[in-house]
Design a protein around this motif. Structure first.
Motif, mmCIF file in Angstrom:
data_model
loop_
_atom_site.group_PDB
_atom_site.id
_atom_site.type_symbol
_atom_site.label_atom_id
_atom_site.label_comp_id
_atom_site.label_asym_id
_atom_site.label_seq_id
_atom_site.Cartn_x
_atom_site.Cartn_y
_atom_site.Cartn_z
ATOM 1 N N ILE A 593 14.445 32.426 83.999
ATOM 2 C CA ILE A 593 14.931 32.360 81.811
ATOM 3 C C ILE A 593 13.965 32.191 81.765
ATOM 4 N N LEU A 594 13.131 31.888 81.670
ATOM 5 C CA LEU A 594 11.939 31.730 80.530
ATOM 6 C C LEU A 594 11.131 32.293 80.379
ATOM 7 N N ASP A 595 10.765 32.996 79.108
ATOM 8 C CA ASP A 595 9.052 33.932 79.205
ATOM 9 C C ASP A 595 7.809 33.024 78.792
ATOM 10 N N LEU A 596 7.478 32.718 80.233
ATOM 11 C CA LEU A 596 6.505 31.704 80.363
ATOM 12 C C LEU A 596 4.966 32.055 80.067
ATOM 13 N N PRO A 597 4.544 33.360 80.463
ATOM 14 C CA PRO A 597 3.226 33.662 80.165
ATOM 15 C C PRO A 597 3.684 33.916 77.910
ATOM 16 N N ARG A 598 4.275 34.201 77.793
ATOM 17 C CA ARG A 598 4.640 34.041 75.952
ATOM 18 C C ARG A 598 4.553 33.084 75.297
ATOM 19 N N MET A 599 5.230 31.790 75.943
ATOM 20 C CA MET A 599 4.731 30.565 75.628
ATOM 21 C C MET A 599 3.560 29.944 75.829
ATOM 22 N N ARG A 600 2.779 29.944 77.156
ATOM 23 C CA ARG A 600 2.133 30.078 76.649
ATOM 24 C C ARG A 600 0.933 30.702 76.174
ATOM 25 N N ALA A 601 0.906 31.764 76.370
ATOM 26 C CA ALA A 601 0.237 32.244 75.016
ATOM 27 C C ALA A 601 0.750 31.756 73.288
ATOM 28 N N ALA A 602 1.288 30.975 73.743
ATOM 29 C CA ALA A 602 1.106 30.898 71.618
ATOM 30 C C ALA A 602 0.771 28.976 71.804
ATOM 31 N N MET A 603 -0.043 28.703 72.960
ATOM 32 C CA MET A 603 -0.274 27.531 72.279
ATOM 33 C C MET A 603 -1.669 27.087 71.914
ATOM 34 N N PRO A 604 -2.608 28.189 72.334
ATOM 35 C CA PRO A 604 -3.833 27.989 71.433
ATOM 36 C C PRO A 604 -3.539 28.202 69.868
#
Length: 640
Positions: A593-604
């Protein structure tokens, strides 16, 4: 918090009291108690009462069961205009002399039926079973009501409960996720009025009545129909309207304050909450009032947009100086992780908590209030839809109402351009809003860009088909008459679920005076021009509170920025963020359901995130991770 629950089976089926007990236990909590169960024919009804009323010594409670012949009545909630209703119902002989709110609601139903609901001011929900005619009636008050859900099974079972967990306690009924509604929630659309996140469960909207006759499908209708059709109580007299509005608000505030003990309020510093504080303090000068205000850190790390204010505590201090019985308590900024407490509120709501940025200070205020002996928390919620509404575009309103003096007063190049935008096609209107810096307007598919939804999941749920609905919600045209839109928002902003969850967790009842049915009716029936007299937005409430609020509050045009320190609270806990994402990557629902790669990329990017990126951050990480907590809870409940 208090609850009602019950079921109706087919004629040939014997009622099972064990199912009623299971529903009862599923709704049990630390602040409620058994208030009775009964089985009559094919139906079983039950209730749980809020124990806080017992501890506070309050005489009135609207939770419990009443039986009169073939009629069984189960209710939860309260009645605010008791003094108005008591003489009418006692003269008719329907109400016992020592009747409480439960008796009052039952008496009103027996005396007036559904047609009398508009006479009752309060926050309530009730169920009525007519055993002789096999007729079930469910009702929720308006605009605010305790939650109420129902299930219509193919086997003839009809069940209802204050919370879904009461329904899922029944054998054979399991949580089945409605992925379409979940996808809509991820792009900040709520879906149809009765839809929930569970396929087999529906929500009764506020201000609605459900009637089920025999084994026929239930029929849901709205009993609350306020709006422009009703005559204005004061005509076009702005001064008279402001005085009448002040008197009505003061009456409602006093009615919603408990008869004994201190009262608290969530006090932001804006017009709505300060109006409640000033009216409560001045109406009962000998009573202790506690105002809780969140003070964010000045180094919150967010660029404050034009027209907004991060810290409104200076306004609160000015109000406290005018009213000596107002005990202003400024809550220090929370430096905990922004999802602290999210699991508890998610479990209690049985869905994600959308206002996660304010959860920490709201919880801190509730806990301190309970420790101070407070049982009721007032808020200014929904005031912008009633008493402090803007009134629409002054020039357009004057044109529509044929007020030539108003046209002359409001006519200007800016006003003419604003009115002209109503006629622009959507493409040109979005282009114009993009030039003005609106973050949504310049993006082709903003419902995806600002969401944490997985693109593959969005495609399977046909999310792009909802693009027009999304644009109408978040890039709406400024209406010539704002009243229909305000009524729509009053119906859809269902406060009952969050109130129920917070009360169940903290033992403090939330009440919203500006969402009272009488104030809503009074303000939505009044001409729009009364709310922008002399071109001043929100003029009615400003005039009504003159002398009770300091000039710095009455003249303030800045809006308070909600959850402004959430960015700092994310930056300060990188390990918690990483742990949340790790957990979601191990979750089947999270990956789907979630766009986890995009969320992970936003962290830095958190360390150098600027003001322009905050809307993306809010929807992508804050809302996405909050939804992730809900998905993980669902998996713990066995949902796939």
């Amino acid at each position: 918090m208090s609850s009602i629950f019950g079921y109706v089976r087919r004629t040939a089926a014997a009622p099972d009291e064990g199912d009623l007990v299971r529903m009862d236990l599923a709704l049990a909590g630390p602040f409620n108690r058994d208030a009775g169960r009964t089985v009559q024919g094919q139906a079983g009804l039950g209730a749980r009462a809020w124990t806080i009323h017992d501890k506070a010594g309050a005489a009135a409670t609207g939770s419990g069961i009443r039986i009169d012949g073939s009629i069984v009545f189960a209710a939860t909630g309260r009645v605010d205009n008791r003094r108005t209703l008591l003489p009418q119902l006692q003269r008719s002989g329907c109400l016992p002399p020592d009747g409480n709110d439960l008796d009052l609601l039952f008496a009103a139903y027996r005396q007036w039926g559904i047609d009398g609901l508009d006479r009752i001011a309060g926050c309530y929900a009730f169920a009525v079973w007519h055993a002789d005619t096999r007729r079930l009636v469910l009702v929720r008050s308006a605009p605010v009501a305790p939650p109420l859900y129902y299930h219509q099974g193919g086997d003839g079972l009809f069940a209802f409960a204050t919370m879904p967990r009461g329904l899922f306690a029944l054998p054979g009924l399991t949580r089945r996720l409605d992925r379409r509604i979940l996808a809509m929630n991820l792009i900040r659309l709520s879906g149809p009025d009765e839809a929930t996140l569970y396929q087999d469960v529906r929500r009764l909207p506020t201000g609605c009545v459900l009637v089920r006759q025999g084994d026929a499908p239930p029929v849901v209708e709205s009993w609350w129909r306020p709006g422009p059709g009703a005559p204005s109580p004061t005509g076009d007299d702005a001064e008279g309207f402001a005085a009448a509005l002040r008197d009505l608000m003061a009456q409602v505030v006093v009615e919603q304050m408990p008869e004994t003990g201190p009262t608290a309020m969530l006090l932001s510093g804006g017009l709505d909450s300060t109006a409640i504080a000033a009216l409560a303090a001045s109406s009962r000068p000998g009573r202790a009032l506690i105002g809780f205000t969140h003070v964010p850190r000045p180094d919150a790390g967010v660029t404050i947009p034009s027209g907004w204010n991060l810290d409104e505590s200076s306004h609160v201090k000015a109000i406290a100086a005018l009213h000596p019985n107002l005990d202003s308590r400024l809550l220090p900024p929370s430096m905990g992780y922004f999802l602290d407490g999210a699991d508890a509120i998610t479990r209690m709501q049985e869905r994600h908590f959308s206002n996660i940025g304010n959860l920490a200070w709201m919880s801190a205020a509730a806990e301190e209030a309970r420790e101070s002996g407070v049982r009721v928390m007032l808020t200014g919620t929904q005031g912008n839809l009633t008493a402090s509404r803007n009134g629409g575009l002054p020039l357009v309103v004057a044109l529509l109402e044929g007020r030539w003096h108003g046209i002359a007063r409001h006519l200007s190049l800016h006003a003419a351009l604003s009115a002209g935008l109503l006629l622009l096609p959507d493409v040109l209107r979005r282009w114009q809003q993009g030039l003005r810096g609106h973050p949504f307007a310049a993006i082709r598919k903003p419902w995806r860009h600002f969401s944490a939804i997985n693109p593959a999941f969005a495609k399977t749920q046909d999310i792009d088909d909802l693009g027009r609905e999304w644009l109408e919600t978040y890039l709406p045209r400024s209406p010539a008459d704002e009243r229909p839109a305000l009524l729509h928002h009053l119906r859809r902003q269902d406060l009952g679920l969050t109130d129920h969850a917070l009360t169940s967790l903290h033992g403090v009842e939330y009440r919203h005076p500006l969402a009272d049915i009488r104030i809503a009716r009074f303000c939505l029936s009044a001409p729009n021009g009364l709310f922008h007299a002399d071109g001043q937005p929100r003029s009615a409430i400003r005039a009504a509170l003159r002398g009770l609020l300091p000039d710095s509050v009455l003249s303030n045009r800045l809006r308070g920025l909600q959850g402004g320190d959430v960015l700092l609270r994310m930056r300060s806990h990188p390990n918690n963020l990483a742990a949340d994402l790790d957990r979601l990557e191990g979750s089947a629902l999270g990956r789907e359901i979630l766009d986890l790669p995009r969320m992970r990329a936003a962290m830095p990017r958190l360390s150098d995130m600027d003001g322009a990126a905050v809307p993306i951050l809010t929807s992508l990480l804050v809302f996405g991770l909050s939804m992730g907590r809900f998905l993980c809870w669902l998996e713990d409940e066995g949902v796939q």
